[in-house]
Design a protein around this motif. Structure first.
Motif, PDB file in Angstrom:
ATOM      1  N   THR A   1       1.120  -1.269   0.162  1.00 46.95           N
ATOM      2  CA  THR A   1       0.015  -0.056   0.004  1.00 46.95           C
ATOM      3  C   THR A   1       0.812   1.266  -0.034  1.00 46.95           C
ATOM      4  N   ILE A   2       1.905   1.215   0.930  1.00 48.39           N
ATOM      5  CA  ILE A   2       2.819   2.475   0.920  1.00 48.39           C
ATOM      6  C   ILE A   2       3.649   2.627  -0.382  1.00 48.39           C
ATOM      7  N   LEU A   3       4.064   1.443  -0.759  1.00 47.22           N
ATOM      8  CA  LEU A   3       4.868   1.358  -2.071  1.00 47.22           C
ATOM      9  C   LEU A   3       4.164   2.017  -3.306  1.00 47.22           C
ATOM     10  N   ASN A   4       3.008   1.869  -3.304  1.00 43.23           N
ATOM     11  CA  ASN A   4       1.941   2.070  -4.344  1.00 43.23           C
ATOM     12  C   ASN A   4       0.973   3.263  -4.009  1.00 43.23           C
ATOM     13  N   LEU A   5       1.316   4.173  -3.210  1.00 39.12           N
ATOM     14  CA  LEU A   5       0.256   4.883  -2.625  1.00 39.12           C
ATOM     15  C   LEU A   5      -0.094   5.960  -3.859  1.00 39.12           C
ATOM     16  N   LYS A   6       0.961   6.113  -4.802  1.00 39.11           N
ATOM     17  CA  LYS A   6       0.685   7.261  -5.822  1.00 39.11           C
ATOM     18  C   LYS A   6      -0.501   6.747  -6.559  1.00 39.11           C
ATOM     19  N   GLN A   7      -0.715   5.617  -6.846  1.00 40.83           N
ATOM     20  CA  GLN A   7      -1.666   4.891  -7.594  1.00 40.83           C
ATOM     21  C   GLN A   7      -3.154   5.278  -7.357  1.00 40.83           C
ATOM     22  N   SER A   8      -3.268   5.349  -5.893  1.00 42.18           N
ATOM     23  CA  SER A   8      -4.548   6.045  -5.329  1.00 42.18           C
ATOM     24  C   SER A   8      -4.433   7.302  -5.076  1.00 42.18           C
ATOM     25  N   VAL A   9      -3.223   8.047  -5.032  1.00 36.50           N
ATOM     26  CA  VAL A   9      -3.319   9.475  -4.526  1.00 36.50           C
ATOM     27  C   VAL A   9      -2.304   9.946  -5.525  1.00 36.50           C
ATOM     28  N   PRO A  10      -2.676  10.221  -6.879  1.00 33.92           N
ATOM     29  CA  PRO A  10      -2.012  10.517  -7.753  1.00 33.92           C
ATOM     30  C   PRO A  10      -1.075  12.041  -7.710  1.00 33.92           C
ATOM     31  N   LEU A  11      -1.732  12.595  -6.923  1.00 39.47           N
ATOM     32  CA  LEU A  11      -0.796  14.149  -6.434  1.00 39.47           C
ATOM     33  C   LEU A  11      -0.096  13.952  -5.275  1.00 39.47           C
ATOM     34  N   LEU A  12       0.323  12.848  -4.873  1.00 40.96           N
ATOM     35  CA  LEU A  12       1.231  12.650  -3.807  1.00 40.96           C
ATOM     36  C   LEU A  12       2.745  13.274  -3.957  1.00 40.96           C
ATOM     37  N   ARG A  13       2.834  14.220  -3.305  1.00 42.33           N
ATOM     38  CA  ARG A  13       4.169  14.893  -3.597  1.00 42.33           C
ATOM     39  C   ARG A  13       5.451  14.080  -2.956  1.00 42.33           C
ATOM     40  N   GLU A  14       5.194  13.525  -1.788  1.00 38.05           N
ATOM     41  CA  GLU A  14       6.452  13.059  -1.335  1.00 38.05           C
ATOM     42  C   GLU A  14       5.899  11.920  -0.074  1.00 38.05           C
ATOM     43  N   THR A  15       6.584  10.814   0.221  1.00 41.22           N
ATOM     44  CA  THR A  15       6.344   9.940   1.424  1.00 41.22           C
ATOM     45  C   THR A  15       7.703  10.026   1.947  1.00 41.22           C
ATOM     46  N   ILE A  16       7.595  10.502   3.236  1.00 43.98           N
ATOM     47  CA  ILE A  16       8.726  10.936   4.149  1.00 43.98           C
ATOM     48  C   ILE A  16       8.930   9.652   5.242  1.00 43.98           C
ATOM     49  N   VAL A  17       9.891   9.014   5.228  1.00 41.67           N
ATOM     50  CA  VAL A  17       9.939   8.087   6.437  1.00 41.67           C
ATOM     51  C   VAL A  17      11.172   8.823   7.522  1.00 41.67           C
ATOM     52  N   LEU A  18      10.740   8.616   8.675  1.00 43.79           N
ATOM     53  CA  LEU A  18      11.460   9.231   9.791  1.00 43.79           C
ATOM     54  C   LEU A  18      12.124   8.018  10.581  1.00 43.79           C
ATOM     55  N   LYS A  19      13.400   8.013  10.384  1.00 49.79           N
ATOM     56  CA  LYS A  19      14.258   6.978  11.112  1.00 49.79           C
ATOM     57  C   LYS A  19      14.103   6.898  12.533  1.00 49.79           C
ATOM     58  N   GLY A  20      13.934   5.812  13.213  1.00 46.11           N
ATOM     59  CA  GLY A  20      13.895   5.543  14.521  1.00 46.11           C
ATOM     60  C   GLY A  20      12.663   6.056  15.288  1.00 46.11           C
ATOM     61  N   CYS A  21      11.494   6.471  14.229  1.00 45.50           N
ATOM     62  CA  CYS A  21      10.260   6.978  14.803  1.00 45.50           C
ATOM     63  C   CYS A  21       9.262   5.839  14.888  1.00 45.50           C
ATOM     64  N   GLY A  22       8.523   5.840  15.837  1.00 50.20           N
ATOM     65  CA  GLY A  22       7.450   4.986  16.003  1.00 50.20           C
ATOM     66  C   GLY A  22       6.106   5.577  15.731  1.00 50.20           C
ATOM     67  N   HIS A  23       5.240   5.150  16.220  1.00 51.31           N
ATOM     68  CA  HIS A  23       3.786   5.335  15.765  1.00 51.31           C
ATOM     69  C   HIS A  23       3.260   6.907  16.162  1.00 51.31           C
ATOM     70  N   LEU A  24       3.770   7.288  17.300  1.00 51.07           N
ATOM     71  CA  LEU A  24       3.275   8.763  17.650  1.00 51.07           C
ATOM     72  C   LEU A  24       4.120   9.874  17.124  1.00 51.07           C
ATOM     73  N   THR A  25       3.657   9.883  15.620  1.00 52.83           N
ATOM     74  CA  THR A  25       4.707  10.654  14.711  1.00 52.83           C
ATOM     75  C   THR A  25       4.890  12.108  15.175  1.00 52.83           C
ATOM     76  N   GLN A  26       3.794  12.720  15.382  1.00 52.36           N
ATOM     77  CA  GLN A  26       3.892  14.273  15.395  1.00 52.36           C
ATOM     78  C   GLN A  26       4.329  14.672  17.037  1.00 52.36           C
ATOM     79  N   GLN A  27       4.277  13.733  17.921  1.00 53.23           N
ATOM     80  CA  GLN A  27       4.811  13.944  19.373  1.00 53.23           C
ATOM     81  C   GLN A  27       6.268  13.598  19.346  1.00 53.23           C
ATOM     82  N   GLU A  28       6.659  12.416  18.713  1.00 56.66           N
ATOM     83  CA  GLU A  28       7.899  11.635  18.692  1.00 56.66           C
ATOM     84  C   GLU A  28       8.903  12.887  18.045  1.00 56.66           C
ATOM     85  N   ARG A  29       8.417  13.080  16.757  1.00 58.02           N
ATOM     86  CA  ARG A  29       9.405  14.005  15.931  1.00 58.02           C
ATOM     87  C   ARG A  29       8.871  15.274  15.625  1.00 58.02           C
TER      88      ARG A  29
END
Length: 320
Positions: A277-305
């Motif tokens: 799903t993540i790899l092919n995200l642009k197929q269902s979200v054609p205007l996806l600008r970017e996928t950002i992967v945060l190293k060492g970050c878990g699930h609480l994204t906006q609090q952890e980082r």
């Protein structure tokens, strides 16, 4: 910077909003088990950058209404709440940002109403096209383990476990799902022991991670002590119903500019089929600008980082 609070009427319920700044509206949708407070760092950063940031307590949470009936928590209700919120604050358009359960709300709000939600940022959970099978029929289950969403289905069961000691439940959940827990097998976080509950086998900690203060934890604990967990768990109890209701949008694509941010230690990465799903995200979200992967970050994204997430959102907003 001051965060102000008010109540609005939207989609038949009263909703509590936390707000900061003035300018173009950025709507922040939290996930489970959180509240508006999980966006405290983003409210500040967005306001400072010239935006009007709005973080509601979502339906069933915090100071927002919590309808009794389970069927009042479908994706159509949750997205309707967001469109009604824009009406209530007198705004035609906004950018919508969602984390965890708030991410599907954000993605679907943009899918349903691109005229009102002109861009979308998903944290942790990507847009997932509607699958061919009723979700509960494909959730993983073995003789000794079961998918956590199966456990959440029966009203009262998870509530009893989590409400027995709310402090322990929230602290354990936040730590276990964060990158600080350094869980090697991410799949183990979403598979529960056959007869066990959500908290069984989760890693615990005495000291809090650097991104979570005692005051932060206490705020969240007090909210759930007051409200209980029923409203928030009812979101999970509509997953099959959502699948039925979303049939008209089967194969539809999210047609607005989008950004996706996920941690490399997020348990979402171990969900069945999520890698594709993540790899092919642009197929269902054609205007996806970017996928950002945060190293060492878990699930609480906006609090952890907080800083990384703030920087990425602000850069995305500037590009629109």
């Amino acid at each position: 910077m001051t965060i102000s609070h008010r109540f609005i009427e939207t989609n038949g319920i009263q909703m509590h909003l936390a707000e900061a700044g003035s300018g173009p509206v950025v709507l922040l949708c939290h996930g489970w088990p959180k509240s508006w407070y999980s966006w405290r760092h983003q409210l500040e950063a967005l306001a400072a950058a010239g935006y009007h940031a709005i973080a509601p307590d979502m339906r069933g949470y915090g100071q927002t209404d919590k309808p009794e009936a389970i069927d009042q928590y479908t994706m159509l209700h949750l997205t309707g709440d967001m469109v009604g919120l824009l009406d209530a604050v007198g705004v035609d358009q906004a950018v919508i940002v969602g984390h965890d359960w708030g991410a599907p709300v954000a993605w679907h709000s943009a899918l349903f109403r691109p005229d009102r939600l002109k861009a979308v940022v998903g944290l942790s959970v990507p847009f997932r096209p509607r699958g061919p099978n009723r979700p509960s029929t494909v959730w993983p289950r073995t003789e000794t383990q079961r998918w956590y969403q199966l456990y959440f289905q029966t009203p009262g069961v998870a509530e009893a476990e989590l409400e027995k000691d709310v402090h322990h439940a929230i602290k354990t959940t936040y730590f276990a799902l964060s990158g600080d827990a350094a869980v090697e097998n991410l799949a183990s976080l979403s598979m529960l022991p056959g007869e066990g509950g959500w908290l069984d086998g989760k890693p615990t900690t005495q000291s809090l991670p650097a991104w979570l203060t005692e005051n932060d934890l206490e705020f969240c604990v007090e909210e759930f002590k007051r409200t209980g967990f029923r409203g928030s768990l009812n979101w999970y109890r509509n997953i099959d119903r959502n699948w039925e209701l979303l049939a008209p949008w089967s194969g539809a694509k999210v047609q607005v500019p989008a950004l996706y941010i996920v941690g490399d230690r997020d348990l979402i990465n171990a969900f069945p089929g999520m890698d594709k799903t993540i790899l092919n995200l642009k197929q269902s979200v054609p205007l996806l600008r970017e996928t950002i992967v945060l190293k060492g970050c878990g699930h609480l994204t906006q609090q952890e980082r907080a800083k990384d997430v703030n920087d990425a959102i602000l850069e995305f907003l500037k590009s629109l």
